[in-house]
Structures are given as structure tokens and as C-alpha cells.
Write a protein that holds these residues in place. Sequence first.
Motif, PDB file in Angstrom:
ATOM      1  N   LYS A   6       0.901  -1.111   0.145  1.00  0.00           N
ATOM      2  CA  LYS A   6       0.116   0.132   0.269  1.00  0.00           C
ATOM      3  C   LYS A   6       0.956   1.222   0.014  1.00  0.00           C
ATOM      4  O   LYS A   6       0.723   2.179  -0.683  1.00  0.00           O
ATOM      5  N   LEU A   7       1.955   1.012   0.978  1.00  0.00           N
ATOM      6  CA  LEU A   7       2.755   2.496   1.019  1.00  0.00           C
ATOM      7  C   LEU A   7       3.383   2.478  -0.146  1.00  0.00           C
ATOM      8  O   LEU A   7       3.616   3.761  -0.853  1.00  0.00           O
ATOM      9  N   ALA A   8       3.922   1.493  -0.835  1.00  0.00           N
ATOM     10  CA  ALA A   8       4.776   1.597  -2.080  1.00  0.00           C
ATOM     11  C   ALA A   8       3.961   2.344  -3.196  1.00  0.00           C
ATOM     12  O   ALA A   8       4.367   3.292  -4.032  1.00  0.00           O
ATOM     13  N   SER A  29      -6.726  -8.171   0.111  1.00  0.00           N
ATOM     14  CA  SER A  29      -5.620  -8.853   0.874  1.00  0.00           C
ATOM     15  C   SER A  29      -4.130  -8.389   0.302  1.00  0.00           C
ATOM     16  O   SER A  29      -3.234  -8.494   1.365  1.00  0.00           O
ATOM     17  N   THR A  30      -3.989  -8.120  -0.708  1.00  0.00           N
ATOM     18  CA  THR A  30      -2.518  -7.753  -1.355  1.00  0.00           C
ATOM     19  C   THR A  30      -2.138  -6.341  -1.035  1.00  0.00           C
ATOM     20  O   THR A  30      -1.180  -5.808  -1.221  1.00  0.00           O
ATOM     21  N   ARG A  31      -3.350  -5.608  -0.610  1.00  0.00           N
ATOM     22  CA  ARG A  31      -3.266  -4.204  -0.459  1.00  0.00           C
ATOM     23  C   ARG A  31      -3.103  -3.295  -1.899  1.00  0.00           C
ATOM     24  O   ARG A  31      -3.072  -2.124  -1.849  1.00  0.00           O
ATOM     25  N   THR A  32      -3.145  -4.047  -3.007  1.00  0.00           N
ATOM     26  CA  THR A  32      -3.160  -3.379  -4.167  1.00  0.00           C
ATOM     27  C   THR A  32      -4.431  -2.466  -4.439  1.00  0.00           C
ATOM     28  O   THR A  32      -4.731  -1.618  -5.144  1.00  0.00           O
ATOM     29  N   GLU A 137      11.132  -2.442   3.432  1.00  0.00           N
ATOM     30  CA  GLU A 137      12.170  -2.952   2.267  1.00  0.00           C
ATOM     31  C   GLU A 137      10.981  -3.099   1.304  1.00  0.00           C
ATOM     32  O   GLU A 137      11.470  -3.142  -0.119  1.00  0.00           O
ATOM     33  N   VAL A 138       9.813  -3.443   1.556  1.00  0.00           N
ATOM     34  CA  VAL A 138       8.796  -3.779   0.392  1.00  0.00           C
ATOM     35  C   VAL A 138       8.879  -2.470  -0.527  1.00  0.00           C
ATOM     36  O   VAL A 138       8.818  -2.513  -1.715  1.00  0.00           O
ATOM     37  N   VAL A 139       8.682  -1.252   0.028  1.00  0.00           N
ATOM     38  CA  VAL A 139       8.523   0.004  -0.675  1.00  0.00           C
ATOM     39  C   VAL A 139       9.859   0.164  -1.582  1.00  0.00           C
ATOM     40  O   VAL A 139       9.978   0.428  -2.552  1.00  0.00           O
ATOM     41  N   SER A 140      11.046   0.009  -0.850  1.00  0.00           N
ATOM     42  CA  SER A 140      12.592   0.119  -1.433  1.00  0.00           C
ATOM     43  C   SER A 140      12.539  -0.832  -2.718  1.00  0.00           C
ATOM     44  O   SER A 140      13.052  -0.413  -3.778  1.00  0.00           O
ATOM     45  N   CYS A 141      12.081  -2.170  -2.438  1.00  0.00           N
ATOM     46  CA  CYS A 141      12.331  -2.976  -3.478  1.00  0.00           C
ATOM     47  C   CYS A 141      11.501  -2.694  -4.744  1.00  0.00           C
ATOM     48  O   CYS A 141      11.852  -2.511  -5.802  1.00  0.00           O
ATOM     49  N   LEU A 142      10.148  -2.116  -4.488  1.00  0.00           N
ATOM     50  CA  LEU A 142       9.391  -1.994  -5.386  1.00  0.00           C
ATOM     51  C   LEU A 142       9.964  -0.775  -6.264  1.00  0.00           C
ATOM     52  O   LEU A 142       9.852  -0.619  -7.453  1.00  0.00           O
ATOM     53  N   GLU A 143      10.242   0.380  -5.582  1.00  0.00           N
ATOM     54  CA  GLU A 143      10.782   1.624  -6.083  1.00  0.00           C
ATOM     55  C   GLU A 143      11.862   1.128  -7.037  1.00  0.00           C
ATOM     56  O   GLU A 143      12.363   1.922  -8.032  1.00  0.00           O
ATOM     57  N   GLY A 167      12.642   3.193   8.577  1.00  0.00           N
ATOM     58  CA  GLY A 167      12.133   3.979   7.606  1.00  0.00           C
ATOM     59  C   GLY A 167      12.474   3.287   6.321  1.00  0.00           C
ATOM     60  O   GLY A 167      13.161   2.054   6.246  1.00  0.00           O
ATOM     61  N   ILE A 168      12.135   3.821   5.237  1.00  0.00           N
ATOM     62  CA  ILE A 168      12.357   3.126   3.788  1.00  0.00           C
ATOM     63  C   ILE A 168      13.982   2.958   3.633  1.00  0.00           C
ATOM     64  O   ILE A 168      14.562   4.303   3.388  1.00  0.00           O
ATOM     65  N   PRO A 169      14.692   2.242   3.692  1.00  0.00           N
ATOM     66  CA  PRO A 169      16.104   1.887   3.485  1.00  0.00           C
ATOM     67  C   PRO A 169      16.473   2.069   1.934  1.00  0.00           C
ATOM     68  O   PRO A 169      15.739   1.766   1.101  1.00  0.00           O
ATOM     69  N   LYS A 170      17.713   2.382   1.788  1.00  0.00           N
ATOM     70  CA  LYS A 170      18.048   2.524   0.508  1.00  0.00           C
ATOM     71  C   LYS A 170      18.050   0.984  -0.075  1.00  0.00           C
ATOM     72  O   LYS A 170      18.623   0.038   0.671  1.00  0.00           O
TER      73      LYS A 170
END
Lengths: 307, 269
Positions: A6-8, A29-32, A137-143, A167-170
Motif C-alpha cells: 500500500k505504502l509503495a 488482501s494484497t493491498r493493491t 523494504e517492500v517499498v524500496s524493492c518496488l521503487e 524507515g524506507i532503506p536504500k
Amino acid sequence: MRDGVKLALERLAERYDNLVVLDADVGFSTRTAYYGKIRPNMFFNIGPMEQAMFGIAAGLAIEGFKVIASTFATFVLRGYEIIRNSIALEDLDVKIVGTHAGVSVGEDGPTHQAIEDIAAFYALPNFRILSPADKYEVVSCLEYAIEDPHPYYIRVSRVSLGDIYRGIPKFKPCRVLIDGSDLTIIATGVVVYEAVEAAKELLNNFNISVKVIQVTQLKPFPTRDVLKEVCGEAVITVEDHNIYGGLASILSQTLLSSSASGIKIVPIGVPDKFGISGKSHDVMRKFGILKEDIIKLVKELTKNDSL
Amino acid sequence: MERLHSRTHKRDQVIRKLEGKARQIRKMIIEMIVSARSGHLMSSLSPVEIMVALYYYIMSPKDIFILSKGHAAPALYSILIDKGVIPKEMLHKLRKIDGLEGHPRMNIPGIESPSGSLGIGLAVAAGRALGKKLKGEDGYVYVLVGDGELQEGICWEVFQFANARNLDNLFVIVDRNGLQLSGPTELINPMEPLDMRLKAFGFWTRTIDGHNFEEIIDAIERGKRIQRPKAIIAHTLKGKGIQELEWNVNGHLMKISEIEEMIRRYWEE
């Protein structure tokens, strides 16, 4: 961990006006589904039609869209041949997010607990595989994946045992989370937290110094960086996946073909069995992939110089 | 009366030309497959009129064609060679290293989707049709599927999707030659009434003689006036163009040498 999706998507929606997200009836469920609230004309729940979804994703990518196609990891595999013969074959810019990976899914039971998805995607040419450890890390992976115009499989768990990052890691293909010297633990995904907690307890209570390396990018495997950090005479791998075909297999193959081929590898993971229904934590305990199991194994390996 | 007469006359001229082109393409297909000593001859011959109509009369630069029935690649390759999109020398390089892939790949000029695995081209076509709509682009996505191919479940998933999203820029053309890999379709998985099945899935559906240019063109022109996804069931003969191969179930099991003999006789006629 799936809240990271969701955040990503909220962040990606701000950066991309050509991002299409596809769902197969499991968006809540998947938040999409949240993407559908922000960009209703770019979100498509096509219903439980996984095979069509991946072909449609391929078509959209050919038309120049950024595409994320997501469903439960087990059901991603229903579309595997379609993925193989369109997205993988033509090296298309599609990101597949397989959620509810591993036995940590819990109550829904084995039909919903993917223990073979890493294995499936590891053998597909052109696919990159990412396995984040927490929602940040889901966010950094998707980005990171969105910027690379190639196929990605990103494996996300339903639950989270704890956050690794604040927080969102590199994005980094692998990271040393805890330094150590006696032995190495290499972990991926939701169980990275267990590895970290185990390492802390081993040092504080038993004076055993364990290094914890997290691998986020399973394919291409960051061989050089991992080999550089491996220490001690044994490596324990930890994953919420079958011990066959996942991190343990990838690492074994990597080490065997290197100068570190003398190192003993002991895998912790699902022992080539299907999962069961139960509370997430209970199921993980049953399959021996929690902190206690890691600690027990480390103590066995280090006692009486059994290395 | 005179205007009508000249319009019919013009149409007749067009049809003669297209028929001539179809004969030429068939010869190229045969040459290509005999050169390769491998390939799906019968399946490539049945959709020739449909593909010639599309490429030499109907399609505008905004339209695309996807061959979901990927094993008919020689037909598409021949057309693209004739149009100068694929280099001429590739005519003798089907299925050879550094030649033309046995089933369409996107690194081949003019190919709009990978295919070869049944149903995938159709799904890609639907994705591209959706993409064009999202971009506000005009233009149709024409996709050719085989009738055996329609036994794959993914096809019906795609039809549901096309119906749900009203992809009225999608034209599905079925090469209804009545035969699949292991025999007649109706003996393996009866597909009739196919038109009713497609209509039930929300498609405007028309059934035609797939070797009749008049009917092909007419059906597509009619379909364009309908704001729904469209299906054309084109009845064809597998192996059309070579009499002994037409409707010969064993055609694809014949040795290339037997086919060569047949072709030699055909050419000499």
C-alpha cells in the motif's frame, strides 16, 4: 509486511502517471486495491483469472505502461507458463508481486502457502527476484524494480514478525545486519527478523558471535558481496520457503563454485513438505523456522568444536 | 445506377488483386516450409485470405495484427517479407539458426506479440487493446486464433475480460478449420455452437467463409460499427490451396518429401 505494498503504491502513484496495477480478486488482501482508490482508471481487478492477467500485463507493457501484476504467490504460479512464454521470454517490463509467500500465511493452509515460488522464478531467464524483509523494504524493492525495465518477481509475506528498518532503506542486494565471527546466518524475507533476534540472544546469553547477512536480491544473487562477508566454518540459511530450490539451494550452488566451497551449509526452512493451517506463529514453529530453532541449531553447531 | 456499378466494379478489382496476392503468399509459405523441412504447412495455409485482407486492404497504420495461432508463422512471415519488413533472404531461413524463429518473437520486425503457446497472443492482444484505450488511441487490435486454440481456458478468461471492459477495439478472428493437432475438433472437444458461446461471452459475432474476401471485408466493416468486442468465425480449410492437403487430417504427419511431391504436381498444374 503486505502493508508495504500500500505504502509503495501511494508513493509510486505520485511519481508515475503511466503505472497500471492488475489484481485477480485479492486486492484487499494484497493491498493493491488501495491503488484503485488513488488511480481508479489505472487499477484493474480482473477477477480470479491469473493466466489472462499475466498475458494482459505483457500487452500493457508492450504498449509502454509500467505494470505491476499481483496476487497470492501460489496463484501467481497458476500463470507461470503464461509468464514464462510472454514476460520472461520477451524480457518485458512487468513487476509481479507474489504476496502471502511462505507458511507464515497461517490459517488459510497449504493451498495458499507458497513454498516453491523462489525455485520457480530462479530458473526463469530474465527474471530478477527480490525478497524484502519488512514493509519498509517492500517499498524500496518496488521503487528499485520499477526503475529497471525488466521482469521482476517480488515475494512478500502476509505477516511481519517485526521491522528490521525504521524507515524506507536504500535498496541493497544484501546487507550485514549484525557483525560476528563464529558463524554466519544468511536470511531472506520475513524470517530475517528471527535471525537478527537469534543473533542478539546468542551473543548476550551464550557468548556466541554470529554474523547475520540479509539477502534481498535473490536473483541475480550478490555472490561477491555475500562471499566477502561469510565467516566462520558454517553458514545457516533461513527462509520461509522450501529448503529445496530457495536461498539454501542458491547459496549452495554459489559457494560450491567458489573458493569457499569447503564451508558447511545448514538450511533452515520448510523441509520439503506442504504447510498446514494454524496461527501464523504456530505454523512457523511447527516447521522450525523461528528464533528458537536458529538458536538451537547454532548451539549444536558450535558445541564441542563439532564444526 | 452507374455509380453503384462502378463501385461494384472497383470492389471486384480489389478482390481480384487480393486473390492474386493470396496465391502468391501461399507459394511463399510452401517454399518457406519446404526449405526449412519443418513447419506447420496446413495451419499456415488456412488463414491466408484473412491475413491478406487485413494486411493488403483493411488495416491502417493505427491498427495492429497479432497471430495468436503462432504456428501459422510462415503465413505472417511471408506477408512481412513481401512487404519488405522482413529481409527477403529469410524466406529460406525458417527455423534455422540466425534465421526466422519457428514461432513469432518480438525481435522480428513487424511482430506485435510473442506467440506459440496457445492463448497467449490473445491475452496480449487484449492487454494492448486496453492499453490503446487508456492512451486514447484509435486503431484496432486484430488477433487470429485457431479453433483448437480456443480450447485453452485462458481464451475464455480473456473474453470475460474483454466483455467486462468493453474492449470494442478488439477483433478476434477464429480460423475455424475444424482440425487440431490430434484430429477433428468436434471429435475431441465439440465446440459448436461456437457462435453462441462467443455471443454469450458478450462478443458481437459473425460467421463467414474464411476464403471469401468479400465476406471477410464485409464482416469487418460491419463489426466496426458495433461498440462491443467483435468475433468473426471464419470457416476455412486446413491445407487450403493444395487439394490433397485440404482437410487431410494426416497432412501434418506427412513427410516433407511426400509434401514436396504433392507441391511439385500442384505447381505444374
